[in-house]
Design a protein around this motif. Structure first.
Motif, PDB file in Angstrom:
ATOM      1  N   LEU A  94       0.827  -1.202   0.000  1.00 45.02           N
ATOM      2  CA  LEU A  94       0.000   0.000   0.000  1.00 45.02           C
ATOM      3  C   LEU A  94       0.861   1.253   0.000  1.00 45.02           C
ATOM      4  O   LEU A  94       0.520   2.250  -0.628  1.00 45.02           O
ATOM      5  N   ASP A  95       1.978   1.222   0.711  1.00 42.48           N
ATOM      6  CA  ASP A  95       2.899   2.363   0.707  1.00 42.48           C
ATOM      7  C   ASP A  95       3.403   2.641  -0.708  1.00 42.48           C
ATOM      8  O   ASP A  95       3.486   3.788  -1.135  1.00 42.48           O
ATOM      9  N   GLU A  96       3.765   1.595  -1.413  1.00 43.20           N
ATOM     10  CA  GLU A  96       4.284   1.748  -2.769  1.00 43.20           C
ATOM     11  C   GLU A  96       3.199   2.284  -3.700  1.00 43.20           C
ATOM     12  O   GLU A  96       3.429   3.187  -4.499  1.00 43.20           O
ATOM     13  N   TYR A  97       2.000   1.758  -3.570  1.00 38.63           N
ATOM     14  CA  TYR A  97       0.908   2.136  -4.471  1.00 38.63           C
ATOM     15  C   TYR A  97       0.420   3.560  -4.214  1.00 38.63           C
ATOM     16  O   TYR A  97       0.302   4.351  -5.138  1.00 38.63           O
TER      17      TYR A  97
ATOM     18  N   GLY B  73       4.033   6.164  -3.390  1.00 36.22           N
ATOM     19  CA  GLY B  73       5.253   6.087  -4.188  1.00 36.22           C
ATOM     20  C   GLY B  73       6.442   5.598  -3.380  1.00 36.22           C
ATOM     21  O   GLY B  73       7.560   6.081  -3.576  1.00 36.22           O
ATOM     22  N   GLY B  74       6.207   4.676  -2.462  1.00 35.28           N
ATOM     23  CA  GLY B  74       7.291   4.157  -1.643  1.00 35.28           C
ATOM     24  C   GLY B  74       7.785   5.134  -0.591  1.00 35.28           C
ATOM     25  O   GLY B  74       8.877   4.992  -0.075  1.00 35.28           O
ATOM     26  N   ARG B  75       6.982   6.165  -0.309  1.00 31.60           N
ATOM     27  CA  ARG B  75       7.318   7.195   0.693  1.00 31.60           C
ATOM     28  C   ARG B  75       8.558   8.005   0.324  1.00 31.60           C
ATOM     29  O   ARG B  75       9.216   8.556   1.185  1.00 31.60           O
TER      30      ARG B  75
ATOM     31  N   VAL C 171       5.925  17.393  -3.582  1.00 36.17           N
ATOM     32  CA  VAL C 171       4.817  16.612  -4.135  1.00 36.17           C
ATOM     33  C   VAL C 171       3.574  16.812  -3.280  1.00 36.17           C
ATOM     34  O   VAL C 171       2.465  16.944  -3.793  1.00 36.17           O
ATOM     35  N   LEU C 172       3.748  16.864  -1.966  1.00 37.80           N
ATOM     36  CA  LEU C 172       2.633  17.134  -1.063  1.00 37.80           C
ATOM     37  C   LEU C 172       2.013  18.497  -1.381  1.00 37.80           C
ATOM     38  O   LEU C 172       0.790  18.627  -1.486  1.00 37.80           O
TER      39      LEU C 172
ATOM     40  N   LYS D 234       5.512   9.941   8.186  1.00 38.42           N
ATOM     41  CA  LYS D 234       6.765   9.225   7.916  1.00 38.42           C
ATOM     42  C   LYS D 234       7.262   8.488   9.159  1.00 38.42           C
ATOM     43  O   LYS D 234       7.703   7.352   9.083  1.00 38.42           O
ATOM     44  N   LYS D 235       7.154   9.148  10.309  1.00 40.73           N
ATOM     45  CA  LYS D 235       7.667   8.566  11.551  1.00 40.73           C
ATOM     46  C   LYS D 235       6.874   7.320  11.962  1.00 40.73           C
ATOM     47  O   LYS D 235       7.451   6.302  12.347  1.00 40.73           O
ATOM     48  N   TYR D 236       5.545   7.398  11.891  1.00 43.26           N
ATOM     49  CA  TYR D 236       4.697   6.310  12.354  1.00 43.26           C
ATOM     50  C   TYR D 236       4.178   5.424  11.221  1.00 43.26           C
ATOM     51  O   TYR D 236       3.325   4.570  11.458  1.00 43.26           O
ATOM     52  N   LYS D 237       4.649   5.655   9.984  1.00 42.53           N
ATOM     53  CA  LYS D 237       4.233   4.867   8.821  1.00 42.53           C
ATOM     54  C   LYS D 237       2.715   4.923   8.613  1.00 42.53           C
ATOM     55  O   LYS D 237       2.058   3.918   8.359  1.00 42.53           O
ATOM     56  N   LEU D 238       2.147   6.136   8.721  1.00 48.05           N
ATOM     57  CA  LEU D 238       0.719   6.324   8.513  1.00 48.05           C
ATOM     58  C   LEU D 238       0.447   6.425   7.015  1.00 48.05           C
ATOM     59  O   LEU D 238       1.228   7.005   6.272  1.00 48.05           O
ATOM     60  N   LEU D 239      -0.683   5.898   6.593  1.00 55.17           N
ATOM     61  CA  LEU D 239      -1.016   5.895   5.175  1.00 55.17           C
ATOM     62  C   LEU D 239      -2.121   6.892   4.839  1.00 55.17           C
ATOM     63  O   LEU D 239      -2.077   7.542   3.813  1.00 55.17           O
ATOM     64  N   THR D 240      -3.102   7.035   5.694  1.00 59.26           N
ATOM     65  CA  THR D 240      -4.248   7.903   5.439  1.00 59.26           C
ATOM     66  C   THR D 240      -4.505   8.804   6.647  1.00 59.26           C
ATOM     67  O   THR D 240      -3.997   8.534   7.747  1.00 59.26           O
ATOM     68  N   PRO D 241      -5.314   9.842   6.486  1.00 57.45           N
ATOM     69  CA  PRO D 241      -5.689  10.657   7.649  1.00 57.45           C
ATOM     70  C   PRO D 241      -6.411   9.839   8.726  1.00 57.45           C
ATOM     71  O   PRO D 241      -6.274  10.103   9.910  1.00 57.45           O
TER      72      PRO D 241
END
Length: 166
Positions: free
Chosen positions: A39-42, A45-47, A53-54, A108-115
């Motif tokens: 999911l991180d990659e998709y 973009g692999g973080r 970009v943000l 980035k610190k906690y590897k969160l994907l979504t809000p």
């Protein structure tokens, strides 16, 4: 006879665009088919995309079809008093810039994907996370519908009204 071909150049442009996007997708797939899909990659973009970009993601979200197709008719109908909306649009970006960099670092610190991942981490409550997800989806509904209108208007203009549904 000339009217029969009106808009076909726009159709050709749309077909070429679709073919190019399909080609880019196929080349990217072939290039990365050995990469472990996550999911991180998709989604991210692999973080490895960065703050710029943000910024451009927020910018594209704010100034998309909604701004191009949704607000101008409202401004036309309301007139001069709708001019107040311009500072509001700028204010939205400023508010993003107040909290987005911090959330980016936390993500980035906690590897969160979504809000919703952040909300779940913060409140440790599944019902609160589900409610937040539904509220965010409801808020995005307006933007989604406006994108459909913008796409329809764009295709209609590009093709000279060739594909109007009556």
């Amino acid at each position: 006879m000339e009217l029969a071909f009106a808009g076909w150049s726009g159709v050709l442009i749309l077909l070429m665009y679709g073919a190019i996007m399909l080609g880019v997708g196929i080349v990217t797939y072939l290039k990365n088919r050995n990469v472990h899909e996550s999911l991180d990659e998709y989604y991210l973009g692999g973080r490895g995309l960065g703050v710029m970009v943000l910024f451009f993601t927020f910018f594209a979200t704010q100034y998309s079809g909604n701004t191009v197709v949704g607000y101008p008719p409202t401004a036309y109908r309301m007139g001069y008093e709708y001019l107040v909306s311009v500072p509001y649009f700028i204010l939205i970006i400023m508010v993003y810039l107040m909290f987005a960099p911090r959330m980016y670092l936390m993500g980035k610190k906690y590897k969160l994907l979504t809000p919703v991942d952040w909300i779940e981490k913060r409140f440790r409550s599944k019902p609160v996370s589900i409610l937040a997800a539904f509220l965010m989806l409801y808020a995005l509904g307006n933007y989604l519908l406006e994108q459909f209108v913008a796409i329809g208007q764009g295709v209609s203009g590009l093709t000279g009204g060739q594909f109007l549904i009556k």
